[in-house]
Design an enzyme around this catalytic site. Structure first.
Site, PDB file in Angstrom:
ATOM      1  N   PHE A   9       4.679 -10.839  -2.939  1.00  0.00           N
ATOM      2  CA  PHE A   9       4.935 -11.647  -3.476  1.00  0.00           C
ATOM      3  C   PHE A   9       5.183 -13.165  -2.566  1.00  0.00           C
ATOM      4  O   PHE A   9       5.319 -13.924  -3.439  1.00  0.00           O
ATOM      5  CB  PHE A   9       6.473 -11.066  -4.022  1.00  0.00           C
ATOM      6  CG  PHE A   9       7.388 -10.955  -3.458  1.00  0.00           C
ATOM      7  CD1 PHE A   9       8.637 -12.819  -3.333  1.00  0.00           C
ATOM      8  CD2 PHE A   9       7.970  -9.814  -2.451  1.00  0.00           C
ATOM      9  CE1 PHE A   9       9.021 -13.174  -2.783  1.00  0.00           C
ATOM     10  CE2 PHE A   9       9.081 -10.827  -1.838  1.00  0.00           C
ATOM     11  CZ  PHE A   9       9.911 -11.410  -1.423  1.00  0.00           C
ATOM     12  N   LYS A  49      -5.114  -7.091  -5.739  1.00  0.00           N
ATOM     13  CA  LYS A  49      -4.129  -6.085  -7.098  1.00  0.00           C
ATOM     14  C   LYS A  49      -2.938  -7.187  -6.191  1.00  0.00           C
ATOM     15  O   LYS A  49      -2.719  -7.076  -5.484  1.00  0.00           O
ATOM     16  CB  LYS A  49      -4.113  -5.471  -6.747  1.00  0.00           C
ATOM     17  CG  LYS A  49      -3.073  -4.196  -7.227  1.00  0.00           C
ATOM     18  CD  LYS A  49      -1.795  -4.393  -8.483  1.00  0.00           C
ATOM     19  CE  LYS A  49      -0.792  -4.090  -6.436  1.00  0.00           C
ATOM     20  NZ  LYS A  49      -0.015  -4.874  -7.016  1.00  0.00           N
ATOM     21  N   CYS A  61       7.171 -13.660   6.063  1.00  0.00           N
ATOM     22  CA  CYS A  61       6.914 -13.071   6.701  1.00  0.00           C
ATOM     23  C   CYS A  61       7.701 -13.569   8.830  1.00  0.00           C
ATOM     24  O   CYS A  61       7.461 -13.254   9.533  1.00  0.00           O
ATOM     25  CB  CYS A  61       5.459 -12.254   7.305  1.00  0.00           C
ATOM     26  SG  CYS A  61       4.240 -13.673   6.974  1.00  0.00           S
TER      27      CYS A  61
HETATM   28  P1  NAD Z   1       5.634  -5.076  -0.753  1.00  0.00           P
HETATM   29  O1  NAD Z   1       5.429  -3.978   0.151  1.00  0.00           O
HETATM   30  O2  NAD Z   1       6.529  -4.359  -1.481  1.00  0.00           O
HETATM   31  O3  NAD Z   1       4.441  -4.899  -1.883  1.00  0.00           O
HETATM   32  C1  NAD Z   1       2.896  -4.978  -1.674  1.00  0.00           C
HETATM   33  C2  NAD Z   1       2.391  -4.626  -2.188  1.00  0.00           C
HETATM   34  O4  NAD Z   1       2.354  -3.875  -2.487  1.00  0.00           O
HETATM   35  C3  NAD Z   1       2.223  -5.193  -3.969  1.00  0.00           C
HETATM   36  O5  NAD Z   1       1.610  -5.774  -4.174  1.00  0.00           O
HETATM   37  C4  NAD Z   1       2.836  -4.099  -4.068  1.00  0.00           C
HETATM   38  O6  NAD Z   1       2.454  -3.701  -5.617  1.00  0.00           O
HETATM   39  C5  NAD Z   1       2.430  -3.395  -3.827  1.00  0.00           C
HETATM   40  N1  NAD Z   1       3.179  -1.555  -3.515  1.00  0.00           N
HETATM   41  C6  NAD Z   1       4.684  -1.433  -3.797  1.00  0.00           C
HETATM   42  N2  NAD Z   1       5.288  -0.393  -3.099  1.00  0.00           N
HETATM   43  C7  NAD Z   1       4.002   0.187  -3.662  1.00  0.00           C
HETATM   44  C8  NAD Z   1       4.154   1.631  -3.141  1.00  0.00           C
HETATM   45  N3  NAD Z   1       5.005   1.993  -2.773  1.00  0.00           N
HETATM   46  N4  NAD Z   1       3.143   1.660  -2.388  1.00  0.00           N
HETATM   47  C9  NAD Z   1       2.345   1.097  -2.987  1.00  0.00           C
HETATM   48  N5  NAD Z   1       1.623  -0.402  -3.133  1.00  0.00           N
HETATM   49  C10 NAD Z   1       3.341  -0.503  -3.430  1.00  0.00           C
HETATM   50  O7  NAD Z   1       6.428  -6.099  -0.520  1.00  0.00           O
HETATM   51  P2  NAD Z   1       6.712  -7.603  -1.040  1.00  0.00           P
HETATM   52  O8  NAD Z   1       8.332  -7.185  -1.229  1.00  0.00           O
HETATM   53  O9  NAD Z   1       6.005  -7.855  -1.959  1.00  0.00           O
HETATM   54  O10 NAD Z   1       5.994  -8.170   0.388  1.00  0.00           O
HETATM   55  C11 NAD Z   1       7.441  -9.029   1.062  1.00  0.00           C
HETATM   56  C12 NAD Z   1       7.003  -7.868   1.812  1.00  0.00           C
HETATM   57  O11 NAD Z   1       5.677  -8.668   3.039  1.00  0.00           O
HETATM   58  C13 NAD Z   1       8.376  -8.711   3.736  1.00  0.00           C
HETATM   59  O12 NAD Z   1       7.895  -7.350   4.098  1.00  0.00           O
HETATM   60  C14 NAD Z   1       6.998  -9.028   4.722  1.00  0.00           C
HETATM   61  O13 NAD Z   1       7.409  -8.898   5.480  1.00  0.00           O
HETATM   62  C15 NAD Z   1       6.087  -8.912   4.442  1.00  0.00           C
HETATM   63  N6  NAD Z   1       4.925  -9.842   4.410  1.00  0.00           N
HETATM   64  C16 NAD Z   1       3.963  -9.387   5.589  1.00  0.00           C
HETATM   65  C17 NAD Z   1       3.189 -10.672   5.890  1.00  0.00           C
HETATM   66  C18 NAD Z   1       2.088 -10.250   7.000  1.00  0.00           C
HETATM   67  O14 NAD Z   1       1.138 -10.721   7.301  1.00  0.00           O
HETATM   68  N7  NAD Z   1       2.788  -9.500   8.226  1.00  0.00           N
HETATM   69  C19 NAD Z   1       2.640 -11.633   5.135  1.00  0.00           C
HETATM   70  C20 NAD Z   1       3.399 -11.813   4.072  1.00  0.00           C
HETATM   71  C21 NAD Z   1       4.668 -10.342   3.295  1.00  0.00           C
END
Ligand code: NAD
Length: 503
Positions: free
Chosen positions: A153, A177, A285
């Site tokens: 997000f 997605k 992140c």
């Molecule tokens: P999230 O892991 O909750 O969601 C990411 C994606 O995974 C979404 O599209 C979501 O629909 C999907 N998802 C959620 N739950 C799932 C499940 N149980 N099984 C399969 N798919 C699932 O992450 P978020 O809250 O949207 O984003 C924040 C996180 O992303 C933080 O941890 C941040 O550090 C990380 N992030 C990392 C980077 C990087 O490049 N390392 C960049 C941006 C954000």
């Protein structure tokens, strides 16, 4: 009675489509704390349709010469720039970050699109003449076919563009997605790609949660999956995708440290931390939520300057041009961040500035968290070990340079790290020794520019290829190497080869 709430649909085959969705998810207005729209949560049948369309569209797209593919990128860049205000407002309205941050989100994605405008040059391949007697060898990069991206997000414009820009420029079809929490901007970007001349079906958007993610990971026609999100889910995506025979890169969470040496310019450090720890409400992140002053004297001086700077931060609605940062994304996340603050207190860290219970007049239900500062945080505390992803800065005092190198190096995450110093030798040593993927020297948020590549280490990334730049090109292509020999001597008789003439 039918609800009048706006519904965000899939973008399949070049148009909006509701699909088979039996479920939908809430999209909040984080400023008001109210549901403002809903998003369809798709299932395997929706993905199946998108894959069938992608399969057909990809053949023609891969056969389109790279220069023409690049022209679509040029036009897309122009269109996004023209729609910058509209996109930034839409992004802020679902995410909660202030308009300037939303523009930055879009701009950093566009920089990858600019890289993609040069894709013909990048795809030229390699050639060796005379590798053996009469033998030449050449290699080319060919697209994988259909790629997919699953995005978080917190950067709903930049991260989709990191992925689909490169994947499409090299000749793949791509299925995105996006996060179900702020899915509108990704759909708008896909519409603008269509307007830029991308054939229908080359870029599609399917919405959903775990059910859709699992369908993507299991689908045999999808050759590669790029994921960005939290670490446990990144690890899951990596394992399941690889088990299904796919190429997978899965970026995870972070806990970036900023080491402050005794010779650092503390006023500059405080200004940098105000942006890097609290900007976007800490939901980056590459945020800098841990500051590591070296020596108590440095720590005391830094703390004295930090407190008034943090208290002066203005928290406001995302459309307030004077706000430093806006609300966090939803109520659950607000509760989670405040829960971590309580954990820090329970673990014995010193809560210097407490951002809990913050309310904004006229927006009492908004998901706001005030800026928070902890001092005397130690490595054994859970609130230090885990990602908080909110406007919370934790100070961990280090007794020496070696300890300051060890802290980020031994942390489970290894996304980014920064050192603030005037000493070139210390900076050089730090950059060489620290066990983290992206390093800033007097740069608080060292996100590499588009033509380099982005990727952390340890639990911040699973798989071995970074995002965008040449690493991105490698991820979204496979190498074919041709070894050719053309024997000397002419063929006579009915097998004689006649050079065709134009006629
Ligand atoms: P999230 O892991 O909750 O969601 C990411 C994606 O995974 C979404 O599209 C979501 O629909 C999907 N998802 C959620 N739950 C799932 C499940 N149980 N099984 C399969 N798919 C699932 O992450 P978020 O809250 O949207 O984003 C924040 C996180 O992303 C933080 O941890 C941040 O550090 C990380 N992030 C990392 C980077 C990087 O490049 N390392 C960049 C941006 C954000």
């Amino acid at each position: 009675m039918a609800s009048a709430v706006r519904e965000v649909e899939h973008f399949i085959g070049g148009r909006a489509e509701r699909g088979e969705a039996a479920r939908s998810g809430d999209i909040f207005d984080p400023n008001r704390g109210e549901v403002q729209a809903r998003v369809v949560l798709g299932q395997a049948a929706d993905l199946e349709r998108a894959v069938e369309i992608a399969r057909a569209a990809q053949l023609g797209w891969a056969a389109t010469n790279p220069q023409r593919r690049a022209r679509v990128m040029f036009r897309f860049k122009e269109l996004v720039e023209r729609h910058m205000d509209e996109l930034a407002h839409l992004l802020s309205s679902e995410h909660g970050k202030v308009i300037a941050d939303s523009k930055g989100d879009i701009q950093r994605g566009l920089e990858v699109i600019e890289f993609c405008c040069g894709i013909p040059h990048v795809l030229k391949g390699e050639y060796t003449q005379g590798a053996g007697p009469g033998i030449d060898v050449y290699s080319m990069r060919q697209p994988l076919g259909i790629g997919a991206g699953i995005t978080p997000f917190n950067f709903p414009a930049m991260i989709p563009m990191w992925m689909f820009g490169v994947a499409i420029a090299v000749g793949n079809a791509f299925i995105l997605k996006p996060s179900e929490r702020d899915p509108s901007v990704p759909v708008r970007l896909a519409e603008l790609m269509t307007e830029a001349g991308l054939p229908d079906g080359v870029l599609q958007v399917v919405h959903g949660d775990k059910e859709m993610v699992d369908a993507i990971l299991d689908h045999p026609a999808i050759g590669a999956v790029s994921f960005v999100g939290s670490s446990d889910i990144a690890h899951y995506v990596y394992r399941r995708g690889v088990a299904a025979g796919k190429r997978v890169q899965a970026m995870g969470g972070a806990k970036n440290h900023g080491v402050v040496m005794p010779d650092a310019d503390l006023d500059q450090v405080v200004a940098d931390l105000a942006g890097a720890a609290f900007g976007s409400a800490g939901e980056r992140c590459m945020a800098l939520p841990v500051v590591v002053p070296v020596g108590d004297k440095t720590a005391d001086a830094l703390r004295a300057k930090l407190i008034p700077a943090i208290e002066a931060l203005r928290v406001g609605v995302s459309t307030d041009p004077d706000a430093h940062y806006g609300p966090v994304v939803n109520a659950a996340h607000k509760a989670r961040v405040e829960g971590w603050i309580q954990t820090g207190v329970d673990e014995g860290a010193e809560l210097v500035v407490d951002g809990r219970g913050f309310t904004l007049q006229g927006h009492e239900k908004g998901f706001f968290v005030g800026p928070t500062l902890f001092d005397r945080v130690t490595p054994t505390m859970r609130s230090y070990q885990e990602e908080i992803f909110g406007p919370v800065l934790q100070m961990v005092r280090a007794a020496s340079f070696d300890e300051a190198v060890r802290l980020p190096s031994e942390h489970q995450y290894g996304n980014g790290v920064a050192i603030f110093t005037r000493n070139g030798h210390a900076a050089r040593e730090f950059a060489a020794r620290v066990n983290v993927g992206m390093v800033g020297v007097n740069v608080p948020i060292p996100v590499p520019v588009a033509y380099h590549s982005f990727g952390g280490w340890k639990r911040s990334a699973f798989g071995d290829t970074n995002q965008h730049g040449m690493e991105g090109v490698r991820f979204w292509t496979k190498t074919k190497t041709v070894t050719q020999r053309w024997p000397d001597g002419s063929v006579t008789g009915e097998n004689a080869f006649v050079i065709p003439t134009m006629g």
